[in-house]
Motif scaffolding. Structure first.
Motif, PDB file in Angstrom:
ATOM      1  N   ASN A 112      57.696 116.515  -9.081  1.00 20.77           N
ATOM      2  CA  ASN A 112      56.705 117.550  -8.907  1.00 20.77           C
ATOM      3  C   ASN A 112      56.306 118.379  -7.733  1.00 20.77           C
ATOM      4  O   ASN A 112      55.207 118.601  -7.444  1.00 20.77           O
ATOM      5  CB  ASN A 112      55.479 116.986  -9.629  1.00 20.77           C
ATOM      6  N   LEU A 113      57.279 118.506  -6.748  1.00 21.41           N
ATOM      7  CA  LEU A 113      57.047 119.313  -5.609  1.00 21.41           C
ATOM      8  C   LEU A 113      56.737 120.663  -5.908  1.00 21.41           C
ATOM      9  O   LEU A 113      55.905 121.362  -5.195  1.00 21.41           O
ATOM     10  CB  LEU A 113      58.302 119.183  -4.599  1.00 21.41           C
ATOM     11  N   GLU A 114      57.303 121.121  -7.102  1.00 17.22           N
ATOM     12  CA  GLU A 114      56.977 122.742  -7.408  1.00 17.22           C
ATOM     13  C   GLU A 114      55.608 122.939  -7.531  1.00 17.22           C
ATOM     14  O   GLU A 114      54.941 123.985  -7.381  1.00 17.22           O
ATOM     15  CB  GLU A 114      58.060 122.849  -8.476  1.00 17.22           C
ATOM     16  N   SER A 115      54.886 122.006  -8.458  1.00 14.17           N
ATOM     17  CA  SER A 115      53.803 122.046  -8.611  1.00 14.17           C
ATOM     18  C   SER A 115      52.714 121.498  -7.667  1.00 14.17           C
ATOM     19  O   SER A 115      51.451 122.181  -7.590  1.00 14.17           O
ATOM     20  CB  SER A 115      53.542 121.341 -10.097  1.00 14.17           C
ATOM     21  N   ASN A 116      53.260 120.757  -6.658  1.00 17.67           N
ATOM     22  CA  ASN A 116      52.142 120.160  -5.811  1.00 17.67           C
ATOM     23  C   ASN A 116      53.168 120.128  -4.454  1.00 17.67           C
ATOM     24  O   ASN A 116      53.873 119.102  -3.918  1.00 17.67           O
ATOM     25  CB  ASN A 116      52.010 118.651  -5.939  1.00 17.67           C
ATOM     26  N   PRO A 117      53.374 121.335  -3.789  1.00 10.84           N
ATOM     27  CA  PRO A 117      54.219 121.637  -2.469  1.00 10.84           C
ATOM     28  C   PRO A 117      53.770 120.617  -1.426  1.00 10.84           C
ATOM     29  O   PRO A 117      52.340 120.487  -1.380  1.00 10.84           O
ATOM     30  CB  PRO A 117      54.396 123.022  -2.346  1.00 10.84           C
ATOM     31  N   ILE A 118      54.620 120.223  -0.507  1.00 12.09           N
ATOM     32  CA  ILE A 118      54.046 119.388   0.722  1.00 12.09           C
ATOM     33  C   ILE A 118      54.359 120.442   2.060  1.00 12.09           C
ATOM     34  O   ILE A 118      55.559 120.786   2.154  1.00 12.09           O
ATOM     35  CB  ILE A 118      55.067 118.207   0.639  1.00 12.09           C
ATOM     36  N   LYS A 119      53.483 120.622   2.735  1.00 12.64           N
ATOM     37  CA  LYS A 119      53.645 121.373   3.863  1.00 12.64           C
ATOM     38  C   LYS A 119      54.210 120.432   5.019  1.00 12.64           C
ATOM     39  O   LYS A 119      53.536 119.364   5.249  1.00 12.64           O
ATOM     40  CB  LYS A 119      52.162 122.067   4.245  1.00 12.64           C
ATOM     41  N   ILE A 120      55.141 121.064   5.970  1.00 13.51           N
ATOM     42  CA  ILE A 120      55.734 120.193   6.916  1.00 13.51           C
ATOM     43  C   ILE A 120      55.821 121.370   8.151  1.00 13.51           C
ATOM     44  O   ILE A 120      55.616 122.308   8.026  1.00 13.51           O
ATOM     45  CB  ILE A 120      57.224 119.893   6.441  1.00 13.51           C
ATOM     46  N   TYR A 121      55.850 120.720   9.337  1.00  7.72           N
ATOM     47  CA  TYR A 121      55.583 121.548  10.455  1.00  7.72           C
ATOM     48  C   TYR A 121      56.681 121.095  11.424  1.00  7.72           C
ATOM     49  O   TYR A 121      57.190 120.149  11.414  1.00  7.72           O
ATOM     50  CB  TYR A 121      54.218 120.938  11.203  1.00  7.72           C
ATOM     51  N   GLY A 122      56.903 122.084  12.359  1.00  5.06           N
ATOM     52  CA  GLY A 122      58.069 121.879  13.503  1.00  5.06           C
ATOM     53  C   GLY A 122      57.911 122.960  14.239  1.00  5.06           C
ATOM     54  O   GLY A 122      57.073 123.910  14.360  1.00  5.06           O
TER      55      GLY A 122
END
Length: 333
Positions: A112-122
Motif C-alpha cells: 500500500n505504498l501507492e496510497s500511503n507513500p513514505i518520505k525518505i531523505y538523503g
C-alpha cells in the motif's frame, strides 16, 4: 549522618562530589548533542530530487527527498558494504536510483505504498558509470529491443545523481550514539558517586560520636602528617584515606602493609600502598605516580610512618609474609 565539624575531614569527604559534577556535565553535554542532532534534522531544507535533476543540473551534495510509492528494487551492492545497497525506486512519476541502509529498505518494503507513500531523505551523489551499467541491464531485462535503453539514455530515465541515504543516516547515528554513550557514562559516574556517598554515610554512622570527636581531634594534632596529593592523613591513632571515598583505620587493627609497583610509559612508576586489617580485608590507601626519587621516598615515608605505629605489623610483600598472614587470619577466625 552525624555532624562533622573538622574542616579537613569535610573537605576530604567532599572530594567525591567531583563524580557528581562530572556526571551532571556529561548529562548536559549529551542533551546538547541530542538537541543539535534534532535541530539539524528538523531545520535542514530538503529539495525534491527530480527538481535537483531537472533544475539544478544534477548537482551533488544537495539535501533531497522522495515520496516512495512502490517497493524498492535492489540491483547492486558493494562487497564491503554489507548493510547498504543500490535500489531502483519510484515516486509515482519517475524512476530514481537510491543508496539505502537495510533499515530504510525494510521500512519501504511494505504494501500500500501507492496510497500511503513514505518520505525518505538523503544527499545527492553522482551515479558512477559501473552502477549505471548494472541499472541499465536490470531495466532492460525482458524488454523488446526497441524499448531498451543505453548509457546515453540513462540520465533521461534515472537522472545523473542518486539519493544517498547512507551518508545522512551515518551522521545521525553517529551523533545519536555519541549522545547515548555520554548519557550512559554520566549515569555510571553518578551511580558511582551515590555508592561512594552511601559508603561514607555508613562509615560515619557506625562511628560513635565520641570516636568521631577523637578522630577530628587527631586530625588537628600537630603530629599528624597530611599527604594531600595522595589523599591520605596519618594521625597519631588513625589512618584516614580519601582514596575512592573515605576509609578510617586504627593502627592497632592492621597486620600487614606493603606496596605494589607497576612500570608505566617507561619513565613512570605507579606505586599502590596496601594495608591488611585483622579481618583479612585488603585496602588500597594511596596511589603515587612516581617519576623522581622524591616520589619513591614519599612512598617509603608513608609505609615507615604507618609501620612504626604498630610494631607487630608485617612489612613488605613476600611469600613468607603471605604465609604468616594466612596463619594469623586462621587463628583470628
Amino acid at each position: 549522618m552525624k555532624k562533622i565539624n573538622n574542616s579537613i575531614l569535610k573537605k576530604g569527604i567532599k572530594k567525591i562530589n567531583k563524580y557528581f559534577y562530572i556526571g551532571i556535565f556529561l548529562v548536559i553535554l549529551s542533551s546538547t548533542i541530542a538537541i543539535i542532532n534534532f535541530n539539524i534534522n528538523n531545520k535542514t531544507k530538503y529539495t525534491y530530487l527530480n527538481d535537483i535533476i531537472e533544475n539544478k543540473n544534477n548537482q551533488e551534495n544537495v539535501n533531497a527527498y522522495l515520496n516512495v510509492t512502490d517497493k524498492p528494487y535492489s540491483f547492486a551492492k558493494y562487497d564491503d558494504e554489507e548493510n547498504y545497497a543500490f535500489y531502483i525506486i519510484f515516486d509515482n512519476r519517475y524512476f530514481y536510483i537510491a543508496y539505502l541502509d537495510n533499515f530504510v529498505y525494510e521500512k519501504l518494503n511494505v504494501e500500500n505504498l501507492e496510497s500511503n507513500p513514505i518520505k525518505i531523505y538523503g544527499t545527492t551523489t553522482t551515479i558512477p558509470n559501473d552502477v549505471k551499467q548494472i541499472a541499465i541491464e536490470v531495466y532492460n531485462e525482458g524488454l523488446d529491443e526497441e524499448n531498451k535503453i543505453d548509457i546515453a539514455d540513462f540520465n533521461n530515465y534515472f537522472g545523473g545523481v542518486y539519493l544517498n541515504n547512507v551518508t545522512l543516516l551515518k551522521t545521525n547515528i553517529t551523533l545519536y550514539l555519541l549522545s547515548l554513550s555520554l548519557l550512559i557514562i554520566s549515569l555510571i559516574i553518578i551511580i558511582i558517586f551515590l555508592i561512594k556517598k552511601h559508603h561514607i554515610n555508613v562509615i560515619i554512622k557506625n562511628i560513635s560520636k565520641e570516636e568521631l570527636e577523637k578522630i577530628e581531634s587527631n586530625i588537628d594534632d600537630e603530629r599528624t602528617l597530611k599527604y594531600n596529593k595522595q589523599n591520605l592523613i596519618l594521625t597519631p591513632n588513625y589512618i584516614i584515606s580519601f582514596k575512592n571515598g573515605l576509609k578510617i583505620f586504627k593502627y592497632e587493627d592492621l597486620i600487614w602493609i606493603y606496596e605494589n609497583s607497576i612500570k608505566q610509559y617507561r619513565i613512570t612508576t605507579i606505586i599502590n600502598i596496601f594495608i591488611v586489617n585483622n579481618l583479612g580485608q585488603t585496602i588500597n590507601i594511596a596511589k603515587l605516580d612516581v617519576i623522581t626519587k622524591k616520589g619513591k621516598n614519599i612512598a617509603k615515608e608513608i609505609i615507615d610512618n604507618i609501620s612504626t605505629k604498630n610494631p607487630k605489623m608485617l612489612i613488605g610483600f613476600s611469600k613468607k609474609n603471605q604465609t604468616e598472614i594466612n596463619n594469623i587470619l586462621k587463628k583470628n577466625n
